[in-house]
Design a protein around this motif. Structure first.
Motif, PDB file in Angstrom:
ATOM      1  N   MET A   1       5.455  51.418 -13.858  1.00  0.00           N
ATOM      2  CA  MET A   1       6.279  50.333 -13.364  1.00  0.00           C
ATOM      3  C   MET A   1       5.555  49.509 -12.298  1.00  0.00           C
ATOM      4  SD  MET A   1       9.101  48.978 -13.804  1.00  0.00           S
ATOM      5  CE  MET A   1      10.262  47.929 -13.051  1.00  0.00           C
ATOM      6  N   VAL A   2       4.782  50.184 -11.482  1.00  0.00           N
ATOM      7  CA  VAL A   2       4.042  49.504 -10.426  1.00  0.00           C
ATOM      8  C   VAL A   2       3.023  48.532 -11.032  1.00  0.00           C
ATOM      9  CG1 VAL A   2       2.434  49.834  -8.512  1.00  0.00           C
ATOM     10  CG2 VAL A   2       4.363  51.392  -8.791  1.00  0.00           C
ATOM     11  N   TYR A   3       2.396  48.943 -12.118  1.00  0.00           N
ATOM     12  CA  TYR A   3       1.400  48.090 -12.762  1.00  0.00           C
ATOM     13  C   TYR A   3       2.028  46.829 -13.347  1.00  0.00           C
ATOM     14  CZ  TYR A   3      -1.835  51.953 -12.235  1.00  0.00           C
ATOM     15  OH  TYR A   3      -2.633  52.945 -11.714  1.00  0.00           O
ATOM     16  N   ILE A   6       2.532  44.444 -10.508  1.00  0.00           N
ATOM     17  CA  ILE A   6       1.250  43.871 -10.083  1.00  0.00           C
ATOM     18  C   ILE A   6       0.790  42.807 -11.073  1.00  0.00           C
ATOM     19  CG2 ILE A   6      -1.204  44.388  -9.763  1.00  0.00           C
ATOM     20  CD1 ILE A   6      -0.297  47.117  -8.604  1.00  0.00           C
ATOM     21  N   VAL A   7       0.887  43.078 -12.364  1.00  0.00           N
ATOM     22  CA  VAL A   7       0.454  42.126 -13.387  1.00  0.00           C
ATOM     23  C   VAL A   7       1.314  40.866 -13.344  1.00  0.00           C
ATOM     24  CG1 VAL A   7       0.330  41.748 -15.884  1.00  0.00           C
ATOM     25  CG2 VAL A   7      -0.580  43.845 -14.887  1.00  0.00           C
ATOM     26  N   VAL A   8       2.612  41.032 -13.264  1.00  0.00           N
ATOM     27  CA  VAL A   8       3.512  39.878 -13.226  1.00  0.00           C
ATOM     28  C   VAL A   8       3.265  39.049 -11.964  1.00  0.00           C
ATOM     29  CG1 VAL A   8       5.943  39.197 -13.015  1.00  0.00           C
ATOM     30  CG2 VAL A   8       5.274  40.916 -14.693  1.00  0.00           C
ATOM     31  N   SER A   9       3.106  39.690 -10.841  1.00  0.00           N
ATOM     32  CA  SER A   9       2.845  38.979  -9.585  1.00  0.00           C
ATOM     33  C   SER A   9       1.524  38.216  -9.643  1.00  0.00           C
ATOM     34  CB  SER A   9       2.813  39.960  -8.411  1.00  0.00           C
ATOM     35  OG  SER A   9       4.033  40.613  -8.278  1.00  0.00           O
ATOM     36  N   THR A  10       0.502  38.858 -10.167  1.00  0.00           N
ATOM     37  CA  THR A  10      -0.811  38.229 -10.262  1.00  0.00           C
ATOM     38  C   THR A  10      -0.776  37.029 -11.202  1.00  0.00           C
ATOM     39  OG1 THR A  10      -1.871  40.347  -9.829  1.00  0.00           O
ATOM     40  CG2 THR A  10      -3.225  38.621 -10.803  1.00  0.00           C
TER      41      THR A  10
END
Length: 83
Positions: A1-3, A6-10
């Motif tokens: 879930m953390v990944y 991170i991907v969506v934010s980036t």
């Protein structure tokens, strides 16, 4: 879930920066056109029409300034011939 976060934010940050880059680039180009016009509305209309054509043709950025300087000079010469 953390990944996923991170991907969506980036990705959203990259898209936002790309959008800002394009927006500021357009503002700078239009400001350059206005600086060539010297408060002449007809000349501004002419250059904005040519700007739309240049965008459609995808003229490279390094040729942009020289192209519009030449157009502005040609416009002034044609206007003085008509007077």
């Amino acid at each position: 879930m953390v990944y996923v976060i991170i991907v969506v934010s980036t990705l959203s940050a990259l898209l936002f920066h790309f959008y800002l880059y394009r927006l500021i680039k357009r503002w700078a180009e239009r400001d350059f056109l206005r600086s060539l016009c010297e408060d002449d509305e007809e000349k501004l209309q002419f250059l904005e029409t040519e700007y739309a054509n240049v965008i459609a043709r995808r003229l490279k950025r390094d040729a942009f300034e020289a192209h519009f300087n030449q157009l502005a000079t040609d416009y002034e010469q044609q206007r003085t011939k008509e007077s």
